[in-house]
Design a protein around this motif. Structure first.
Motif, PDB file in Angstrom:
ATOM      1  N   PRO A  54       0.951  -1.315   0.092  1.00 49.92           N
ATOM      2  CA  PRO A  54      -0.064  -0.047   0.027  1.00 49.92           C
ATOM      3  C   PRO A  54       0.735   1.299  -0.132  1.00 49.92           C
ATOM      4  O   PRO A  54       0.546   2.199  -0.890  1.00 49.92           O
ATOM      5  CB  PRO A  54      -0.883   0.131   1.336  1.00 49.92           C
ATOM      6  N   GLN A  55       1.996   1.351   0.894  1.00 52.10           N
ATOM      7  CA  GLN A  55       2.767   2.591   0.940  1.00 52.10           C
ATOM      8  C   GLN A  55       3.549   2.654  -0.489  1.00 52.10           C
ATOM      9  O   GLN A  55       3.466   3.929  -0.919  1.00 52.10           O
ATOM     10  CB  GLN A  55       4.008   2.329   1.889  1.00 52.10           C
ATOM     11  N   ASN A  56       3.827   1.669  -1.446  1.00 49.50           N
ATOM     12  CA  ASN A  56       4.489   1.899  -2.516  1.00 49.50           C
ATOM     13  C   ASN A  56       3.335   2.490  -3.475  1.00 49.50           C
ATOM     14  O   ASN A  56       3.640   3.423  -4.309  1.00 49.50           O
ATOM     15  CB  ASN A  56       5.037   0.771  -3.196  1.00 49.50           C
ATOM     16  N   LEU A  57       2.165   2.037  -3.465  1.00 49.44           N
ATOM     17  CA  LEU A  57       1.019   2.473  -4.434  1.00 49.44           C
ATOM     18  C   LEU A  57       0.761   3.836  -4.274  1.00 49.44           C
ATOM     19  O   LEU A  57       0.659   4.679  -5.095  1.00 49.44           O
ATOM     20  CB  LEU A  57      -0.196   1.651  -4.263  1.00 49.44           C
ATOM     21  N   LEU A  58       0.615   4.391  -2.876  1.00 52.40           N
ATOM     22  CA  LEU A  58       0.162   5.598  -2.555  1.00 52.40           C
ATOM     23  C   LEU A  58       1.595   6.397  -2.979  1.00 52.40           C
ATOM     24  O   LEU A  58       1.271   7.518  -3.146  1.00 52.40           O
ATOM     25  CB  LEU A  58       0.195   5.690  -1.012  1.00 52.40           C
ATOM     26  N   ASN A  59       2.742   6.291  -2.744  1.00 52.98           N
ATOM     27  CA  ASN A  59       3.791   6.898  -3.411  1.00 52.98           C
ATOM     28  C   ASN A  59       3.944   7.218  -4.798  1.00 52.98           C
ATOM     29  O   ASN A  59       4.223   8.469  -5.259  1.00 52.98           O
ATOM     30  CB  ASN A  59       5.069   6.082  -3.098  1.00 52.98           C
ATOM     31  N   ALA A  74      -1.614  12.320   0.759  1.00 51.08           N
ATOM     32  CA  ALA A  74      -1.251  13.499   0.575  1.00 51.08           C
ATOM     33  C   ALA A  74      -1.545  14.693  -0.123  1.00 51.08           C
ATOM     34  O   ALA A  74      -2.504  14.353  -1.197  1.00 51.08           O
ATOM     35  CB  ALA A  74       0.395  13.241  -0.149  1.00 51.08           C
ATOM     36  N   THR A  75      -1.597  15.955   0.211  1.00 50.78           N
ATOM     37  CA  THR A  75      -2.386  16.949  -0.427  1.00 50.78           C
ATOM     38  C   THR A  75      -2.553  17.190  -1.949  1.00 50.78           C
ATOM     39  O   THR A  75      -3.681  17.157  -2.567  1.00 50.78           O
ATOM     40  CB  THR A  75      -1.899  18.393   0.126  1.00 50.78           C
TER      41      THR A  75
END
Length: 323
Positions: A49-54, A175-176
């Motif tokens: 999930p963190q990589n996809l959000l990045n 993130a904004t």
């Protein structure tokens, strides 16, 4: 003498018509699924999930720029100046912030700079009757030269905390910049699908002469599209300069026009104008971001990533010609 009878067109199988419509409408979605599967198979770190959000956060700025480029290409033009306008707008925002120490004035200065550059492009294309390629190429050179002069060949920076919070904050875990990208895409999707302006943009891109004969405001539509494209480049500039607290006069926005055009074409918008979707561009941006991420995870040289983008652009145009 009687006119020859028109021969009936050979009937095509219903499943072929259905397949053709399915491919035309959802080819970008199929490509996105294929790229996701490819990346997940090649690297176990990809699907976290963190990589996809990045990935989504990293493509947000280019995505906003690509949304403006979509309208320009649908109307039958192209904007080569978005990268340089982004650098100039970010520099103007940080320079104003240094003078006033007011974040909202920095944001206003950045947005005004992008809108002004887009309006100049629109005037050159409409009332100046210059090809969009020439007009925006001139703007590219002028904007890059101006930011080099303002920064004296270096960088413009400012560490104002309020301005930095614009892009470095989060809301509901996102993130904004992701929110700005998503909301901008939704608004433009609604405008293009449900407003008179959206119908005018498609009509002008499909047949400019017929639109003129139908008394559509062709010049006004094209002027508005180029101005909006400059404004969206400036919005990307505010987010990027806020995140980094700095704008490099030589490197900021470099090759963003290539990424934006690639995303638009991959998303199914025709280079000849008249056809394209905002949501298709969103998918195109995600495909490019996933490919970049997968290539990085596979330790592929960054010097080869441009070649991959070039191949994808050529492939996408070839697929369009088959439609």
């Amino acid at each position: 003498m009687t006119a020859p009878a028109t021969l009936p067109r050979p009937a095509t199988a219903p499943w072929r018509d259905f397949g053709a419509r399915l491919w035309t409408d959802y080819s970008a979605v199929f490509a996105l699924v294929a790229v996701v599967v490819f990346a997940a198979v090649m690297s176990p770190q990809f699907a976290t999930p963190q990589n996809l959000l990045n990935i989504v956060r990293q493509v947000s700025v280019v995505g906003i720029v690509a949304l403006g480029m979509t309208l320009v290409i649908i109307v039958g033009g192209i904007d080569l100046s978005v990268g340089a306008v982004l650098a100039l707008s970010g520099g103007a925002a940080l320079w104003t912030l240094g003078l006033t120490d007011q974040p909202w004035l920095g944001v206003a200065a950045g947005l005004a700079t992008g809108l002004l550059a887009g309006a100049v492009n629109g005037l050159l294309v409409t009332w100046g009757r210059l090809p969009s390629f020439i007009a925006t190429l001139g703007m590219l050179a002028a904007a890059r030269s101006l930011i080099l002069y303002i920064a004296d060949g270096g960088s413009v920076s400012n560490d104002n905390a309020g301005y930095g919070d614009i892009a470095n904050s989060q809301w509901l875990g996102l993130a904004t910049p992701i929110w700005f990208f998503g909301l901008t895409a939704l608004v433009l999707h609604a405008v293009m699908k449900h407003s008179v302006f959206g119908r005018y943009v498609y009509a002008v891109g499909s047949n400019e002469r017929a639109s003129r004969l139908s008394a559509l405001p062709v010049a006004g539509v094209k002027f508005a599209v180029y101005t909006l494209c400059g404004g969206l480049a400036a919005l990307g500039a505010v987010l990027e300069s806020s995140r980094l607290n700095s704008v490099s006069s030589a490197n900021s926005g470099l090759a963003y026009e290539l990424d934006a055009i690639a995303a638009v074409i991959i998303g199914g918008t025709r280079m000849s104008g008249g056809r394209g979707k905002i949501l298709g561009t969103v998918i195109g941006v995600l495909i490019l971001g996933i490919l970049n991420n997968a290539l990085n995870l596979m330790n592929v040289s960054p010097y080869l990533q441009g070649m991959v983008k070039g191949l994808i652009i050529v492939l996408a145009v070839l697929v369009q010609k088959k439609d």
